[in-house]
Design a protein around this motif. Structure first.
Motif, PDB file in Angstrom:
ATOM      1  N   VAL A  44       0.939  -0.838   0.244  1.00 21.83           N
ATOM      2  CA  VAL A  44      -0.309  -0.512   0.015  1.00 21.83           C
ATOM      3  C   VAL A  44       0.651   1.256  -0.076  1.00 21.83           C
ATOM      4  CG1 VAL A  44      -1.496   1.191   1.130  1.00 21.83           C
ATOM      5  CG2 VAL A  44      -1.660  -1.516   1.183  1.00 21.83           C
ATOM      6  N   GLU A  45       0.440   2.023  -1.497  1.00 25.03           N
ATOM      7  CA  GLU A  45       1.854   3.331  -1.261  1.00 25.03           C
ATOM      8  C   GLU A  45       0.684   5.048  -0.425  1.00 25.03           C
ATOM      9  OE1 GLU A  45       1.947   3.906  -5.068  1.00 25.03           O
ATOM     10  OE2 GLU A  45       3.264   2.415  -5.421  1.00 25.03           O
ATOM     11  N   THR A  46       1.549   5.070   0.631  1.00 23.55           N
ATOM     12  CA  THR A  46       0.982   6.175   1.113  1.00 23.55           C
ATOM     13  C   THR A  46       0.015   6.815   0.462  1.00 23.55           C
ATOM     14  OG1 THR A  46       3.309   6.840   1.351  1.00 23.55           O
ATOM     15  CG2 THR A  46       2.046   8.770   2.411  1.00 23.55           C
ATOM     16  N   GLY A  47      -1.229   7.090   0.764  1.00 23.54           N
ATOM     17  CA  GLY A  47      -2.066   7.856   0.161  1.00 23.54           C
ATOM     18  C   GLY A  47      -3.582   7.306  -0.062  1.00 23.54           C
ATOM     19  N   GLU A  48      -2.969   5.833  -0.342  1.00 25.42           N
ATOM     20  CA  GLU A  48      -3.934   4.786  -0.889  1.00 25.42           C
ATOM     21  C   GLU A  48      -4.410   4.637   0.168  1.00 25.42           C
ATOM     22  OE1 GLU A  48      -1.888   3.028  -5.196  1.00 25.42           O
ATOM     23  OE2 GLU A  48      -1.598   1.861  -3.483  1.00 25.42           O
ATOM     24  N   THR A  49      -5.121   4.300   0.367  1.00 27.98           N
ATOM     25  CA  THR A  49      -6.579   2.863   0.928  1.00 27.98           C
ATOM     26  C   THR A  49      -6.486   1.370   0.484  1.00 27.98           C
ATOM     27  OG1 THR A  49      -8.227   3.039  -0.268  1.00 27.98           O
ATOM     28  CG2 THR A  49      -8.457   3.872   1.436  1.00 27.98           C
ATOM     29  N   ARG A  51      -7.408  -0.931   0.256  1.00 28.10           N
ATOM     30  CA  ARG A  51      -9.042  -1.773  -1.068  1.00 28.10           C
ATOM     31  C   ARG A  51      -8.146  -1.138  -2.621  1.00 28.10           C
ATOM     32  NH1 ARG A  51     -14.145  -3.759  -0.498  1.00 28.10           N
ATOM     33  NH2 ARG A  51     -13.671  -2.741   1.710  1.00 28.10           N
ATOM     34  N   ASN A  52      -8.011   0.130  -2.424  1.00 29.42           N
ATOM     35  CA  ASN A  52      -7.639   0.515  -3.974  1.00 29.42           C
ATOM     36  C   ASN A  52      -6.598   0.621  -4.087  1.00 29.42           C
ATOM     37  OD1 ASN A  52     -10.446   2.086  -4.034  1.00 29.42           O
ATOM     38  ND2 ASN A  52      -9.244   3.738  -2.995  1.00 29.42           N
ATOM     39  N   ALA A  53      -5.414  -0.082  -3.133  1.00 37.12           N
ATOM     40  CA  ALA A  53      -4.196  -0.475  -3.237  1.00 37.12           C
ATOM     41  C   ALA A  53      -3.783  -1.952  -3.554  1.00 37.12           C
ATOM     42  CB  ALA A  53      -3.356   0.020  -2.297  1.00 37.12           C
ATOM     43  N   ARG A  56      -4.760  -1.255  -7.975  1.00 35.52           N
ATOM     44  CA  ARG A  56      -4.065  -0.865  -8.110  1.00 35.52           C
ATOM     45  C   ARG A  56      -2.913  -1.959  -8.669  1.00 35.52           C
ATOM     46  NH1 ARG A  56       0.600  -0.331  -6.633  1.00 35.52           N
ATOM     47  NH2 ARG A  56       0.411  -0.041  -4.674  1.00 35.52           N
ATOM     48  N   GLU A  57      -2.677  -2.899  -7.357  1.00 35.39           N
ATOM     49  CA  GLU A  57      -1.471  -3.839  -7.815  1.00 35.39           C
ATOM     50  C   GLU A  57      -2.167  -4.958  -8.695  1.00 35.39           C
ATOM     51  OE1 GLU A  57       1.259  -4.050  -6.805  1.00 35.39           O
ATOM     52  OE2 GLU A  57       1.757  -2.937  -5.509  1.00 35.39           O
ATOM     53  N   PRO A  68     -13.367  -1.783  -6.820  1.00 37.70           N
ATOM     54  CA  PRO A  68     -13.136  -1.547  -5.591  1.00 37.70           C
ATOM     55  C   PRO A  68     -14.687  -2.510  -4.617  1.00 37.70           C
ATOM     56  CG  PRO A  68     -12.521  -0.205  -6.356  1.00 37.70           C
ATOM     57  CD  PRO A  68     -13.688  -0.832  -7.696  1.00 37.70           C
TER      58      PRO A  68
END
Length: 140
Positions: A44-49, A51-53, A56-57, A68
């Motif tokens: 999980v990147e900074t600023g991501e939730t 679920r959104n990470a 993306r992944e 999501p």
């Protein structure tokens, strides 16, 4: 601030097909835990939730677009010690495959396994724990 423990948040997807099988990703040989099977996902990147990470992944790793809202959290596994680095906590989500095309875009390979087959695969320790929880009777 120095006494506040840090950790690395990782998300993973237990993707189920319509035949009772689950998608697993075999890590590329040159990566940490190379050659072992895992649930696909990533950090999980900074600023991501989380679920959104995950969305993306999964698109980056598999070329698969998931919504999501189609991802449900089912459990987590955590390291007790990171051995010189922040410990990892993996948050596992589940979803159902819609039949869209996909592939192992970042190396390694992917394949579908029954729960019994998946439990026999060589996996990193946290994925062993996640699989045990996921495939426990009555969970899924």
């Amino acid at each position: 601030m120095e006494n506040i423990p840090t950790w690395t948040c990782v998300v993973a997807l237990a993707l189920r097909d319509g035949k009772g099988r689950w998608l697993m990703h075999r890590r590329p040989a040159d990566k940490h835990h190379g050659g072992l099977w895992e649930f696909p996902g990533g950090k999980v990147e900074t600023g991501e939730t989380p679920r959104n990470a995950l969305v993306r992944e999964i698109e980056e790793e598999l070329g698969l677009v998931i919504e999501p809202a189609a991802c449900a959290p089912v459990g987590f596994a955590e390291e007790t010690s990171g051995e010189g680095r922040p410990p990892i906590v993996i948050m596992l989500y589940t979803s159902v495959w819609d039949g869209s095309g996909m592939g192992a875009l970042e190396g390694g390979e992917i394949d579908w396994f029954t729960p019994e087959e998946a439990e026999l695969l060589a996996k990193p320790p946290l994925d062993v724990a996640l699989a045990a929880k996921l495939f426990a009777k009555g969970v899924i």
